[in-house]
Design a protein around this motif. Structure first.
Motif, PDB file in Angstrom:
ATOM      1  N   SER A 188       8.102   3.509 -34.174  1.00  0.00           N
ATOM      2  CA  SER A 188       6.670   2.198 -34.132  1.00  0.00           C
ATOM      3  C   SER A 188       6.405   2.463 -32.368  1.00  0.00           C
ATOM      4  CB  SER A 188       7.081   1.294 -34.262  1.00  0.00           C
ATOM      5  OG  SER A 188       5.826   0.140 -34.400  1.00  0.00           O
ATOM      6  N   ASP A 237       1.861  -0.622 -31.236  1.00  0.00           N
ATOM      7  CA  ASP A 237       2.039  -0.735 -32.682  1.00  0.00           C
ATOM      8  C   ASP A 237       1.279  -2.136 -32.775  1.00  0.00           C
ATOM      9  OD1 ASP A 237       1.234   1.747 -33.016  1.00  0.00           O
ATOM     10  OD2 ASP A 237       3.363   1.662 -34.340  1.00  0.00           O
ATOM     11  N   ILE A 244       4.600  -4.558 -33.410  1.00  0.00           N
ATOM     12  CA  ILE A 244       5.257  -3.749 -33.629  1.00  0.00           C
ATOM     13  C   ILE A 244       6.455  -3.251 -32.925  1.00  0.00           C
ATOM     14  CG2 ILE A 244       6.294  -1.863 -35.705  1.00  0.00           C
ATOM     15  CD1 ILE A 244       5.046  -5.007 -36.392  1.00  0.00           C
ATOM     16  N   PHE A 254      13.039  -1.989 -36.924  1.00  0.00           N
ATOM     17  CA  PHE A 254      11.731  -2.418 -36.530  1.00  0.00           C
ATOM     18  C   PHE A 254      11.986  -3.806 -36.231  1.00  0.00           C
ATOM     19  CE2 PHE A 254      11.319   1.624 -38.641  1.00  0.00           C
ATOM     20  CZ  PHE A 254      10.498   2.164 -37.712  1.00  0.00           C
ATOM     21  N   VAL A 285       8.914   0.099 -42.032  1.00  0.00           N
ATOM     22  CA  VAL A 285       8.044  -0.114 -41.171  1.00  0.00           C
ATOM     23  C   VAL A 285       7.032  -0.770 -42.944  1.00  0.00           C
ATOM     24  CG1 VAL A 285       5.451   0.181 -40.865  1.00  0.00           C
ATOM     25  CG2 VAL A 285       7.011   1.571 -39.613  1.00  0.00           C
ATOM     26  N   LEU A 302      -1.365  -1.905 -40.326  1.00  0.00           N
ATOM     27  CA  LEU A 302      -1.454  -2.110 -39.096  1.00  0.00           C
ATOM     28  C   LEU A 302      -2.455  -0.778 -38.738  1.00  0.00           C
ATOM     29  CD1 LEU A 302       1.537  -1.297 -37.148  1.00  0.00           C
ATOM     30  CD2 LEU A 302       1.886   0.834 -38.749  1.00  0.00           C
TER      31      LEU A 302
END
Length: 127
Positions: free
Chosen positions: A3, A7, A18, A27, A45, A124
């Motif tokens: 990521s 994000d 993120i 993450f 994720v 997201l």
């Protein structure tokens, strides 16, 4: 897929930045606009959503027990919340993704209210 720093995941109507922590291969999500640092971790994720929901619920409970607002006031000296300013910056990028930010926020916030039902899915956004 790692990521990027830009994000953002909306969980419970609260945005979380993120990032991918390379040394730990995890993450990490950090909620923004709250009056404390609330973070959460997952190896995927997809795993971020339940971890974020749990962290947010715990934080809201702590704030309720301590009789304090979970939201950080804006630093411009007004009585606005920082979260309002963050939403303003996210409206257009969300619209470009076909998302009405305020509809998503309303839906997600309802699930965090007493008797609100199942949690609305996280969103997201890559900004």
């Amino acid at each position: 897929m790692p990521s990027s720093v830009q994000d953002i995941m909306l969980i419970g109507g609260i945005p979380a930045l993120i990032s991918f922590q390379v040394p730990r291969a995890l993450f990490r999500g950090v909620f923004v606009g709250l009056n404390a640092e609330v973070d959460f971790f997952a190896s995927t994720v997809a795993g971020l959503e339940p971890q974020g929901q749990a962290a947010l619920r715990s934080f809201f409970t702590l704030c309720q027990n301590n009789r304090r607002s979970p939201l950080r006031l804006s630093e411009d000296g007004q009585k606005n919340y920082l979260l309002e300013e963050i939403y303003e910056q996210m409206v257009e990028p969300a619209r470009r993704c076909g998302i009405d930010l305020y509809d998503v926020v309303r839906e997600q916030v309802q699930s965090f209210q007493p008797g609100g039902g199942d949690a609305a899915p996280a969103i997201l956004l890559s900004l």
